[in-house]
Motif scaffolding. Sequence first.
Motif, PDB file in Angstrom:
ATOM      1  N   GLN A 144      -2.311  -3.919  13.955  1.00 33.05           N
ATOM      2  CA  GLN A 144      -3.555  -3.986  14.718  1.00 33.05           C
ATOM      3  C   GLN A 144      -3.987  -2.593  15.196  1.00 33.05           C
ATOM      4  OE1 GLN A 144      -6.854  -4.660  16.827  1.00 33.05           O
ATOM      5  NE2 GLN A 144      -5.924  -6.194  15.516  1.00 33.05           N
ATOM      6  N   LEU A 145      -3.040  -1.816  15.697  1.00 32.37           N
ATOM      7  CA  LEU A 145      -3.412  -0.561  16.361  1.00 32.37           C
ATOM      8  C   LEU A 145      -3.454   0.622  15.390  1.00 32.37           C
ATOM      9  CD1 LEU A 145      -1.357  -0.875  19.678  1.00 32.37           C
ATOM     10  CD2 LEU A 145      -3.827  -1.175  19.391  1.00 32.37           C
ATOM     11  N   LYS A 146      -2.624   0.576  14.361  1.00 35.40           N
ATOM     12  CA  LYS A 146      -2.587   1.710  13.432  1.00 35.40           C
ATOM     13  C   LYS A 146      -2.548   1.206  11.987  1.00 35.40           C
ATOM     14  CE  LYS A 146      -0.150   6.121  12.802  1.00 35.40           C
ATOM     15  NZ  LYS A 146       0.445   5.967  11.450  1.00 35.40           N
ATOM     16  N   PRO A 147      -3.645   0.584  11.560  1.00 35.56           N
ATOM     17  CA  PRO A 147      -3.675   0.052  10.194  1.00 35.56           C
ATOM     18  C   PRO A 147      -3.713   1.197   9.174  1.00 35.56           C
ATOM     19  CG  PRO A 147      -5.852  -0.096  11.162  1.00 35.56           C
ATOM     20  CD  PRO A 147      -4.935   0.406  12.252  1.00 35.56           C
ATOM     21  N   GLU A 148      -3.310   0.889   7.955  1.00 36.65           N
ATOM     22  CA  GLU A 148      -3.386   1.868   6.870  1.00 36.65           C
ATOM     23  C   GLU A 148      -4.296   1.319   5.768  1.00 36.65           C
ATOM     24  OE1 GLU A 148      -2.147   4.762   7.186  1.00 36.65           O
ATOM     25  OE2 GLU A 148      -0.567   4.526   8.701  1.00 36.65           O
ATOM     26  N   ALA A 149      -4.927   2.241   5.032  1.00 29.87           N
ATOM     27  CA  ALA A 149      -5.746   1.847   3.883  1.00 29.87           C
ATOM     28  C   ALA A 149      -4.891   1.958   2.624  1.00 29.87           C
ATOM     29  CB  ALA A 149      -6.975   2.749   3.790  1.00 29.87           C
ATOM     30  N   ARG A 150      -5.250   1.223   1.559  1.00 24.74           N
ATOM     31  CA  ARG A 150      -4.367   1.136   0.392  1.00 24.74           C
ATOM     32  C   ARG A 150      -4.615   2.232  -0.639  1.00 24.74           C
ATOM     33  NH1 ARG A 150      -0.646  -2.993   0.801  1.00 24.74           N
ATOM     34  NH2 ARG A 150       0.403  -1.486  -0.528  1.00 24.74           N
ATOM     35  N   LYS A 151      -4.390   3.472  -0.193  1.00 29.83           N
ATOM     36  CA  LYS A 151      -4.436   4.630  -1.084  1.00 29.83           C
ATOM     37  C   LYS A 151      -3.473   4.427  -2.261  1.00 29.83           C
ATOM     38  CE  LYS A 151      -3.826   9.670  -0.509  1.00 29.83           C
ATOM     39  NZ  LYS A 151      -2.623  10.209  -1.140  1.00 29.83           N
ATOM     40  N   ASP A 152      -2.283   3.895  -1.951  1.00 31.49           N
ATOM     41  CA  ASP A 152      -1.259   3.704  -2.981  1.00 31.49           C
ATOM     42  C   ASP A 152      -1.734   2.752  -4.086  1.00 31.49           C
ATOM     43  OD1 ASP A 152      -1.291   1.635  -1.099  1.00 31.49           O
ATOM     44  OD2 ASP A 152       0.825   1.156  -1.376  1.00 31.49           O
ATOM     45  N   VAL A 153      -2.501   1.752  -3.714  1.00 31.24           N
ATOM     46  CA  VAL A 153      -2.972   0.777  -4.700  1.00 31.24           C
ATOM     47  C   VAL A 153      -4.061   1.404  -5.578  1.00 31.24           C
ATOM     48  CG1 VAL A 153      -4.081  -1.474  -5.005  1.00 31.24           C
ATOM     49  CG2 VAL A 153      -2.339  -1.164  -3.229  1.00 31.24           C
ATOM     50  N   PHE A 154      -4.931   2.185  -4.943  1.00 27.34           N
ATOM     51  CA  PHE A 154      -5.939   2.942  -5.699  1.00 27.34           C
ATOM     52  C   PHE A 154      -5.245   3.842  -6.731  1.00 27.34           C
ATOM     53  CE2 PHE A 154      -7.844   7.244  -5.743  1.00 27.34           C
ATOM     54  CZ  PHE A 154      -8.990   6.973  -6.472  1.00 27.34           C
ATOM     55  N   GLU A 155      -4.167   4.499  -6.315  1.00 27.98           N
ATOM     56  CA  GLU A 155      -3.446   5.391  -7.232  1.00 27.98           C
ATOM     57  C   GLU A 155      -2.720   4.602  -8.330  1.00 27.98           C
ATOM     58  OE1 GLU A 155      -2.890   8.904  -3.880  1.00 27.98           O
ATOM     59  OE2 GLU A 155      -1.227   7.546  -4.265  1.00 27.98           O
ATOM     60  N   PHE A 156      -2.200   3.436  -7.951  1.00 22.33           N
ATOM     61  CA  PHE A 156      -1.542   2.570  -8.939  1.00 22.33           C
ATOM     62  C   PHE A 156      -2.528   2.144 -10.038  1.00 22.33           C
ATOM     63  CE2 PHE A 156      -1.208  -1.956 -10.078  1.00 22.33           C
ATOM     64  CZ  PHE A 156      -0.141  -1.879 -10.970  1.00 22.33           C
ATOM     65  N   PHE A 157      -3.745   1.776  -9.648  1.00 22.04           N
ATOM     66  CA  PHE A 157      -4.749   1.370 -10.651  1.00 22.04           C
ATOM     67  C   PHE A 157      -4.960   2.482 -11.671  1.00 22.04           C
ATOM     68  CE2 PHE A 157      -6.940  -1.510  -7.319  1.00 22.04           C
ATOM     69  CZ  PHE A 157      -6.156  -2.581  -7.698  1.00 22.04           C
ATOM     70  N   ALA A 158      -5.065   3.717 -11.168  1.00 21.55           N
ATOM     71  CA  ALA A 158      -5.304   4.849 -12.067  1.00 21.55           C
ATOM     72  C   ALA A 158      -4.123   5.039 -13.021  1.00 21.55           C
ATOM     73  CB  ALA A 158      -5.560   6.113 -11.247  1.00 21.55           C
ATOM     74  N   GLU A 159      -2.905   4.994 -12.471  1.00 26.84           N
ATOM     75  CA  GLU A 159      -1.705   5.172 -13.304  1.00 26.84           C
ATOM     76  C   GLU A 159      -1.553   4.073 -14.342  1.00 26.84           C
ATOM     77  OE1 GLU A 159       1.682   5.288 -10.660  1.00 26.84           O
ATOM     78  OE2 GLU A 159       0.724   6.970  -9.611  1.00 26.84           O
ATOM     79  N   ALA A 160      -1.794   2.839 -13.909  1.00 24.32           N
ATOM     80  CA  ALA A 160      -1.572   1.692 -14.792  1.00 24.32           C
ATOM     81  C   ALA A 160      -2.747   1.465 -15.739  1.00 24.32           C
ATOM     82  CB  ALA A 160      -1.330   0.434 -13.947  1.00 24.32           C
ATOM     83  N   GLY A 161      -3.822   2.219 -15.562  1.00 17.06           N
ATOM     84  CA  GLY A 161      -4.999   2.031 -16.401  1.00 17.06           C
ATOM     85  C   GLY A 161      -5.677   0.693 -16.154  1.00 17.06           C
ATOM     86  N   ILE A 162      -5.713   0.289 -14.878  1.00 16.23           N
ATOM     87  CA  ILE A 162      -6.381  -0.970 -14.532  1.00 16.23           C
ATOM     88  C   ILE A 162      -7.693  -0.647 -13.822  1.00 16.23           C
ATOM     89  CG2 ILE A 162      -6.275  -3.023 -13.039  1.00 16.23           C
ATOM     90  CD1 ILE A 162      -3.212  -2.899 -13.309  1.00 16.23           C
ATOM     91  N   VAL A 163      -8.780  -1.263 -14.261  1.00 19.48           N
ATOM     92  CA  VAL A 163     -10.004  -1.252 -13.469  1.00 19.48           C
ATOM     93  C   VAL A 163     -10.249  -2.706 -13.074  1.00 19.48           C
ATOM     94  CG1 VAL A 163     -12.467  -0.755 -13.386  1.00 19.48           C
ATOM     95  CG2 VAL A 163     -10.952   0.730 -14.703  1.00 19.48           C
ATOM     96  N   PRO A 164     -10.080  -3.046 -11.803  1.00 21.44           N
ATOM     97  CA  PRO A 164     -10.315  -4.437 -11.404  1.00 21.44           C
ATOM     98  C   PRO A 164     -11.737  -4.854 -11.785  1.00 21.44           C
ATOM     99  CG  PRO A 164      -9.290  -3.210  -9.604  1.00 21.44           C
ATOM    100  CD  PRO A 164      -9.684  -2.201 -10.653  1.00 21.44           C
ATOM    101  N   THR A 165     -11.936  -6.148 -12.037  1.00 22.08           N
ATOM    102  CA  THR A 165     -13.283  -6.598 -12.381  1.00 22.08           C
ATOM    103  C   THR A 165     -14.154  -6.699 -11.134  1.00 22.08           C
ATOM    104  OG1 THR A 165     -12.463  -8.890 -12.315  1.00 22.08           O
ATOM    105  CG2 THR A 165     -12.580  -7.822 -14.477  1.00 22.08           C
ATOM    106  N   SER A 166     -13.515  -6.930  -9.976  1.00 29.86           N
ATOM    107  CA  SER A 166     -14.243  -6.911  -8.702  1.00 29.86           C
ATOM    108  C   SER A 166     -13.251  -6.543  -7.618  1.00 29.86           C
ATOM    109  CB  SER A 166     -14.860  -8.277  -8.389  1.00 29.86           C
ATOM    110  OG  SER A 166     -13.845  -9.216  -8.072  1.00 29.86           O
TER     111      SER A 166
END
Length: 346
Positions: free
Chosen positions: A211-233
Motif C-alpha cells: 500500500q505505502l511503497k508499491p512497485e511498477a513491473r519494470k521486470d515484466v516489461f524487460e521480460f517481454f523484450a527478452e522473450a520476444g513477446i508483445v502482449p495483444t493487450s
Amino acid sequence: MKGKKSEHTEISEVGEFGLIESLTSGIKTINKSTKLGVGDDAAVIKAAKTTVVTTDMLVEGVHFNMMYCPLKHLGYKAAVVNFSDVYAMNAKPEQITVSIAVSDKYALEDLEDLYEGLLLACEVYGVDLVGGDTTSSLSGLIISITAIGSADAKNITYRSGAKPNDIICVTGDLGSSYMGLQLLEREKEVFKVNPKSQPDFSGFEYLLERQLKPEARKDVFEFFAEAGIVPTSMIDISDGLSSEMLHICNKSQCGCSIYEEKIPIDMATANAAEEMNLDTTTCALNGGEDYELLFTISQADYEKIKEVSGISLIGHINEKETGCMLVTRNGSLVPLLAQGWNSFKE
Ligand code: ADP
Ligand code: MG
C-alpha cells in the motif's frame, strides 16, 4: 506523520524560487534522450522512438491521507504509479515532470522528504526528473506528475488488441495493497479512540509495503523484450482486476472468462481478509492499487509464458456475446462488475 526532520522552515521564508532551488539543485539526468532538465523555460527531449505520455494527479484527502502516509513514501508512490502506466503501454519511462500545489501547513523539510521519495523512484527506475511547476494551495497538498516514455511503435500495447482465444495473464498477486489500506484504516480508528495505542502490524508487513511503497513491473516489461513477446493487450491494475478486465473487453470488443481459483492471492492477504471478515476474491477483484500488469497473449506465445514464475494465467478471451464472466470455484458463472475504486463514487 509529516516530515521526520526536526527543522521546520516556512516556505514563505525561502520563497518560490528558493523552494524550487532546494528541491531540484542536486538533480542529475541519465537518459540519452534528456537534452536538458530543470532550469530553463522548458525541458528538452530528443526522442529516437515513439513517445508515450501519461499524467496522474494526487490530492490530499482524496488519494492519500497524511495521517499514515510519510511524505517520502508518497513521493515514491506518486512517481511509481506513473511509471506503471508507461509500462502498461509496453514502453520505457524516461522522464517525469512534477507539479505541486502546497498549503502553508507544509514546511520546506516536508517537501524535501517528498522529493527524496520522488528521486529515489527515479533512480530505481532509471528516469530523469526534468521539470515541473510550483504553486500554493488553500488546503493541503496536490501533486501532479507527467511521465514520458519511449517504445518502438510496433511494440506499443493498447487496451484494444485482445482477440478471442487469447490467454489472460496477471503478474504478482492481487488484493494485498487493498488489505494494507484496510489495516491502516483500522488502526487509524483505534488511534482516534486511544491516541496512546501502538499499531500492531506484525505478520502484515508485506500488505503495508504494497500500500505505502508499491512497485511498477519494470521486470515484466524487460521480460517481454527478452522473450520476444508483445502482449495483444495490456493495462495496469490500479482500480481492481474486474474493472481493468472490463476496460480491456470494452476496448477490444470481446468477452472473457476468468477462473476464480487461478487469481493469485498472497497468504498474508488471505489471512488479513479472514481476520476482517472480508471475502478474499472480492478484495482481489475490486481492491485497487496493486500496480500489477493485466495482459493478454495469443496462443502462439503460450509456451514462452506458461512456466514463468510470478505470472499467472487466469482465463481467456471470448466472443463479445458471451459477456465478461467469473467462473467461481464451484463452477458457476458470475458477471464481472466494475466495483473498483472510483474517485467520483460516494
Ligand atoms: P516558469 O515561470 O518559466 O514556469 P518556473 O519558475 O516555474 O519557471 O520554473 C523554473 C524551472 O524549475 C523550470 O525548469 C521548471 O521546470 C522547474 N520547476 C519548477 N517547479 C518545479 C518542481 N516542483 N519540480 C521540479 N522542477 C520544477
Ligand atoms: Mg512555472
